[in-house]
Write a protein that holds these residues in place. Structure first.
Motif, PDB file in Angstrom:
ATOM      1  N   SER A 131       0.805  -1.227   0.000  1.00  0.00           N
ATOM      2  CA  SER A 131       0.000   0.000   0.000  1.00  0.00           C
ATOM      3  C   SER A 131       0.834   1.271   0.000  1.00  0.00           C
ATOM      4  N   THR A 132       2.020   1.232   0.580  1.00  0.00           N
ATOM      5  CA  THR A 132       2.866   2.424   0.607  1.00  0.00           C
ATOM      6  C   THR A 132       3.585   2.660  -0.721  1.00  0.00           C
ATOM      7  N   ASN A 133       3.493   1.702  -1.636  1.00  0.00           N
ATOM      8  CA  ASN A 133       4.068   1.860  -2.977  1.00  0.00           C
ATOM      9  C   ASN A 133       3.033   2.594  -3.843  1.00  0.00           C
ATOM     10  N   GLU A 134       2.801   3.852  -3.495  1.00  0.00           N
ATOM     11  CA  GLU A 134       1.729   4.642  -4.104  1.00  0.00           C
ATOM     12  C   GLU A 134       1.909   4.821  -5.605  1.00  0.00           C
ATOM     13  N   VAL A 135       3.140   4.892  -6.081  1.00  0.00           N
ATOM     14  CA  VAL A 135       3.389   5.045  -7.511  1.00  0.00           C
ATOM     15  C   VAL A 135       2.858   3.817  -8.258  1.00  0.00           C
ATOM     16  N   ALA A 136       3.158   2.631  -7.736  1.00  0.00           N
ATOM     17  CA  ALA A 136       2.688   1.406  -8.383  1.00  0.00           C
ATOM     18  C   ALA A 136       1.167   1.293  -8.315  1.00  0.00           C
ATOM     19  N   VAL A 137       0.587   1.563  -7.154  1.00  0.00           N
ATOM     20  CA  VAL A 137      -0.873   1.476  -7.009  1.00  0.00           C
ATOM     21  C   VAL A 137      -1.543   2.404  -8.013  1.00  0.00           C
ATOM     22  N   SER A 138      -1.057   3.616  -8.137  1.00  0.00           N
ATOM     23  CA  SER A 138      -1.628   4.583  -9.077  1.00  0.00           C
ATOM     24  C   SER A 138      -1.461   4.117 -10.522  1.00  0.00           C
ATOM     25  N   LEU A 139      -0.291   3.601 -10.853  1.00  0.00           N
ATOM     26  CA  LEU A 139      -0.035   3.141 -12.217  1.00  0.00           C
ATOM     27  C   LEU A 139      -0.925   1.961 -12.581  1.00  0.00           C
ATOM     28  N   TRP A 140      -1.042   0.998 -11.685  1.00  0.00           N
ATOM     29  CA  TRP A 140      -1.879  -0.175 -11.984  1.00  0.00           C
ATOM     30  C   TRP A 140      -3.340   0.267 -12.150  1.00  0.00           C
ATOM     31  N   ARG A 141      -3.791   1.218 -11.351  1.00  0.00           N
ATOM     32  CA  ARG A 141      -5.153   1.745 -11.516  1.00  0.00           C
ATOM     33  C   ARG A 141      -5.316   2.398 -12.885  1.00  0.00           C
ATOM     34  N   LYS A 142      -4.324   3.159 -13.323  1.00  0.00           N
ATOM     35  CA  LYS A 142      -4.380   3.793 -14.648  1.00  0.00           C
ATOM     36  C   LYS A 142      -4.469   2.754 -15.756  1.00  0.00           C
ATOM     37  N   HIS A 143      -3.920   1.580 -15.504  1.00  0.00           N
ATOM     38  CA  HIS A 143      -3.964   0.488 -16.482  1.00  0.00           C
ATOM     39  C   HIS A 143      -5.220  -0.373 -16.322  1.00  0.00           C
ATOM     40  N   GLY A 144      -6.161   0.064 -15.509  1.00  0.00           N
ATOM     41  CA  GLY A 144      -7.448  -0.613 -15.411  1.00  0.00           C
ATOM     42  C   GLY A 144      -7.588  -1.636 -14.311  1.00  0.00           C
ATOM     43  N   PHE A 145      -6.612  -1.742 -13.429  1.00  0.00           N
ATOM     44  CA  PHE A 145      -6.698  -2.690 -12.324  1.00  0.00           C
ATOM     45  C   PHE A 145      -7.485  -2.064 -11.176  1.00  0.00           C
ATOM     46  N   SER A 146      -8.232  -2.895 -10.485  1.00  0.00           N
ATOM     47  CA  SER A 146      -9.005  -2.459  -9.312  1.00  0.00           C
ATOM     48  C   SER A 146      -8.470  -3.164  -8.075  1.00  0.00           C
ATOM     49  N   ILE A 147      -8.531  -2.467  -6.965  1.00  0.00           N
ATOM     50  CA  ILE A 147      -8.214  -3.109  -5.686  1.00  0.00           C
ATOM     51  C   ILE A 147      -9.436  -3.936  -5.307  1.00  0.00           C
ATOM     52  N   VAL A 148      -9.260  -5.245  -5.224  1.00  0.00           N
ATOM     53  CA  VAL A 148     -10.380  -6.136  -4.902  1.00  0.00           C
ATOM     54  C   VAL A 148     -10.257  -6.708  -3.498  1.00  0.00           C
ATOM     55  N   GLY A 149      -9.158  -6.377  -2.844  1.00  0.00           N
ATOM     56  CA  GLY A 149      -8.982  -6.838  -1.471  1.00  0.00           C
ATOM     57  C   GLY A 149      -7.839  -6.115  -0.795  1.00  0.00           C
TER      58      GLY A 149
END
Length: 174
Positions: A131-149
């Motif tokens: 969760s603290t890897n905010e750059v990765a979380v943001s990038l994966w969201r931009k690529h259409g990934f959702s947090i499902v858990g």
């Protein structure tokens, strides 16, 4: 590089791993895992252990290269689960510290989705995004990934202590 130059890095700079790449890949992986801030690998993981999980076990491993041939990133692609869960892929990505912010992770994410589809996968799941890897979380969201858990306190961060990890998911094909 500025954000305007980030688009210069493309999927064309990504190719399949070759055994002779290991001499460049190992220091990159070792540095990343030893940092203890984005991957659950033990910081003291050996070269043999990392070679096994990054090169031997996955369905495929890829490298991202600079114009001069230097490896600036890598990802591995494999089934997330065996058997009845094997239609969902899983990836892990690493970008060299000096190459961050150049669009390499984004290009590898796009490449990995295309490769996953080519190899017959129907979806992609990231099991453990810190969760603290905010750059990765943001990038994966931009690529259409959702947090499902959310896995509460599942990662023992070297600086922040116990932090959450996310499971992220994207359907690739119907």
């Amino acid at each position: 590089m500025s954000n305007g130059q980030a688009a210069v890095f493309s999927m064309a700079n990504i190719r399949s791993y070759k055994p002779e790449d290991w001499s460049q890949l190992w220091p990159l992986l070792h540095f990343t895992f030893a940092a203890g801030d984005t991957y659950a690998f033990a910081p003291e993981s050996t070269e043999a252990e990392i070679h096994r999980v990054w090169v031997e076990v996955p369905t495929a491993t890829y490298v991202a290269t600079a114009a001069d041939g230097r490896i600036v990133g890598t990802y591995k692609l494999q089934p997330n689960q065996p058997g009845l869960g094997s239609h969902v892929s899983n990836c892990g990505y690493v970008v060299a510290p000096q190459a961050r912010g150049q669009g390499i992770a984004s290009a590898m994410c796009s490449h990995s989705q295309a490769e996953a589809l080519r190899l017959g996968f129907k979806a992609m799941q990231f099991n453990f995004v810190v969760s603290t890897n905010e750059v990765a979380v943001s990038l994966w969201r931009k690529h259409g990934f959702s947090i499902v858990g959310t896995l509460p306190g599942a990662f023992q961060h070297r600086v922040h202590g116990y932090v959450d990890a996310y499971v992220m998911f994207k359907t690739l094909a119907a």
